[in-house]
Design a protein around this motif. Structure first.
Motif, PDB file in Angstrom:
ATOM      1  N   GLN A  97       0.815  -1.208   0.000  1.00 21.20           N
ATOM      2  CA  GLN A  97       0.000   0.000   0.000  1.00 21.20           C
ATOM      3  C   GLN A  97       0.850   1.259   0.000  1.00 21.20           C
ATOM      4  N   GLY A  98       1.931   1.246   0.755  1.00 21.43           N
ATOM      5  CA  GLY A  98       2.786   2.419   0.813  1.00 21.43           C
ATOM      6  C   GLY A  98       3.337   2.768  -0.548  1.00 21.43           C
ATOM      7  N   ASN A  99       3.649   1.765  -1.340  1.00 24.18           N
ATOM      8  CA  ASN A  99       4.175   2.009  -2.680  1.00 24.18           C
ATOM      9  C   ASN A  99       3.119   2.578  -3.614  1.00 24.18           C
ATOM     10  N   LEU A 100       1.875   2.431  -3.256  1.00 25.80           N
ATOM     11  CA  LEU A 100       0.801   2.963  -4.080  1.00 25.80           C
ATOM     12  C   LEU A 100       0.439   4.386  -3.673  1.00 25.80           C
ATOM     13  N   GLY A 101       1.134   4.919  -2.675  1.00 32.15           N
ATOM     14  CA  GLY A 101       0.874   6.279  -2.230  1.00 32.15           C
ATOM     15  C   GLY A 101      -0.338   6.400  -1.329  1.00 32.15           C
ATOM     16  N   LEU A 102      -0.785   5.299  -0.758  1.00 29.52           N
ATOM     17  CA  LEU A 102      -1.961   5.345   0.096  1.00 29.52           C
ATOM     18  C   LEU A 102      -1.629   5.753   1.525  1.00 29.52           C
ATOM     19  N   LEU A 103      -0.375   5.604   1.921  1.00 26.41           N
ATOM     20  CA  LEU A 103       0.044   5.965   3.271  1.00 26.41           C
ATOM     21  C   LEU A 103       1.153   6.995   3.197  1.00 26.41           C
ATOM     22  N   ALA A 104       1.145   7.912   4.163  1.00 24.65           N
ATOM     23  CA  ALA A 104       2.260   8.848   4.278  1.00 24.65           C
ATOM     24  C   ALA A 104       3.456   8.076   4.823  1.00 24.65           C
ATOM     25  N   GLY A 105       4.645   8.623   4.669  1.00 24.32           N
ATOM     26  CA  GLY A 105       5.859   7.947   5.120  1.00 24.32           C
ATOM     27  C   GLY A 105       5.832   7.583   6.586  1.00 24.32           C
ATOM     28  N   ASP A 106       5.360   8.516   7.444  1.00 26.04           N
ATOM     29  CA  ASP A 106       5.314   8.227   8.873  1.00 26.04           C
ATOM     30  C   ASP A 106       4.274   7.160   9.195  1.00 26.04           C
ATOM     31  N   GLU A 107       3.163   7.168   8.443  1.00 22.58           N
ATOM     32  CA  GLU A 107       2.140   6.148   8.650  1.00 22.58           C
ATOM     33  C   GLU A 107       2.666   4.766   8.279  1.00 22.58           C
ATOM     34  N   GLU A 108       3.382   4.703   7.170  1.00 16.47           N
ATOM     35  CA  GLU A 108       3.948   3.425   6.736  1.00 16.47           C
ATOM     36  C   GLU A 108       4.966   2.916   7.754  1.00 16.47           C
ATOM     37  N   ALA A 109       5.812   3.809   8.277  1.00 15.92           N
ATOM     38  CA  ALA A 109       6.808   3.418   9.277  1.00 15.92           C
ATOM     39  C   ALA A 109       6.128   2.882  10.532  1.00 15.92           C
ATOM     40  N   LEU A 110       5.060   3.548  10.962  1.00 20.30           N
ATOM     41  CA  LEU A 110       4.321   3.075  12.135  1.00 20.30           C
ATOM     42  C   LEU A 110       3.702   1.705  11.884  1.00 20.30           C
ATOM     43  N   LEU A 111       3.113   1.539  10.717  1.00 23.16           N
ATOM     44  CA  LEU A 111       2.478   0.262  10.383  1.00 23.16           C
ATOM     45  C   LEU A 111       3.495  -0.866  10.322  1.00 23.16           C
ATOM     46  N   LEU A 112       4.653  -0.604   9.710  1.00 27.31           N
ATOM     47  CA  LEU A 112       5.685  -1.640   9.639  1.00 27.31           C
ATOM     48  C   LEU A 112       6.190  -2.016  11.027  1.00 27.31           C
ATOM     49  N   GLY A 113       6.372  -1.023  11.906  1.00 28.89           N
ATOM     50  CA  GLY A 113       6.782  -1.307  13.282  1.00 28.89           C
ATOM     51  C   GLY A 113       5.711  -2.089  14.024  1.00 28.89           C
ATOM     52  N   TYR A 114       4.461  -1.699  13.838  1.00 33.60           N
ATOM     53  CA  TYR A 114       3.335  -2.376  14.479  1.00 33.60           C
ATOM     54  C   TYR A 114       3.281  -3.848  14.072  1.00 33.60           C
ATOM     55  N   ARG A 115       3.515  -4.129  12.809  1.00 30.77           N
ATOM     56  CA  ARG A 115       3.449  -5.509  12.309  1.00 30.77           C
ATOM     57  C   ARG A 115       4.543  -6.402  12.884  1.00 30.77           C
ATOM     58  N   ARG A 116       5.624  -5.802  13.386  1.00 33.12           N
ATOM     59  CA  ARG A 116       6.698  -6.597  13.977  1.00 33.12           C
ATOM     60  C   ARG A 116       6.427  -6.945  15.439  1.00 33.12           C
ATOM     61  N   LEU A 117       5.391  -6.355  16.028  1.00 31.42           N
ATOM     62  CA  LEU A 117       5.076  -6.608  17.427  1.00 31.42           C
ATOM     63  C   LEU A 117       4.289  -7.909  17.596  1.00 31.42           C
ATOM     64  N   ASP A 118       4.411  -8.515  18.784  1.00 24.14           N
ATOM     65  CA  ASP A 118       3.580  -9.679  19.078  1.00 24.14           C
ATOM     66  C   ASP A 118       2.167  -9.197  19.419  1.00 24.14           C
TER      67      ASP A 118
END
Length: 132
Positions: free
Chosen positions: A85-106
């Protein structure tokens, strides 16, 4: 996580041989382009991710983990299952960074973080209007 295309293709072809199913039939079942494997062989196509990778694994009767070279009983890395989604421009850079960090959490850390964010953000805008 980068996937080495050659072993991925070998595992796909091995599953095709084992199942005795034509390549086109599997790709059609997975709703993927009919030339996907030819494109991968030629180095012209990026390895599928997200739903496309999951559909390919399902059509081959195997797991995503197996296709990408992990222990078949292991869980596939979240970044392989995530859509681009980030590559499609649907998320801002900070939103994408937060989402990627969130996905690494248990799971429990995700729940705790969600509570913190909700507390910090306050009630939704429509709820604020009802209170006033």
């Amino acid at each position: 996580m980068d996937i080495d295309v050659t072993p991925l293709l070998e595992r796909i072809e091995s599953r095709l041989d084992r199942l005795g199913v034509p390549e086109l039939e599997v790709l059609r079942t997975a709703d993927l382009p009919p030339d996907l494997l030819d494109q991968l062989r030629a180095g012209k196509k990026v390895v599928p991710r997200g739903q496309r990778l999951m559909r390919l694994a399902d059509a081959l009767g195997t797991s995503v983990a197996y296709l990408v070279g992990l222990d078949p009983d292991a869980e596939a890395p979240a970044e392989l299952l995530a859509e681009d989604q980030g590559n499609l421009g649907l998320l801002a850079g900070d939103e994408e960074a937060l989402l990627l960090g969130y996905r690494r959490l248990d799971v429990s850390s995700r729940a705790a973080l969600l509570l913190v964010v909700q507390k910090m953000a306050g009630p939704p805008a429509d709820e604020k209007k009802r209170r006033t």
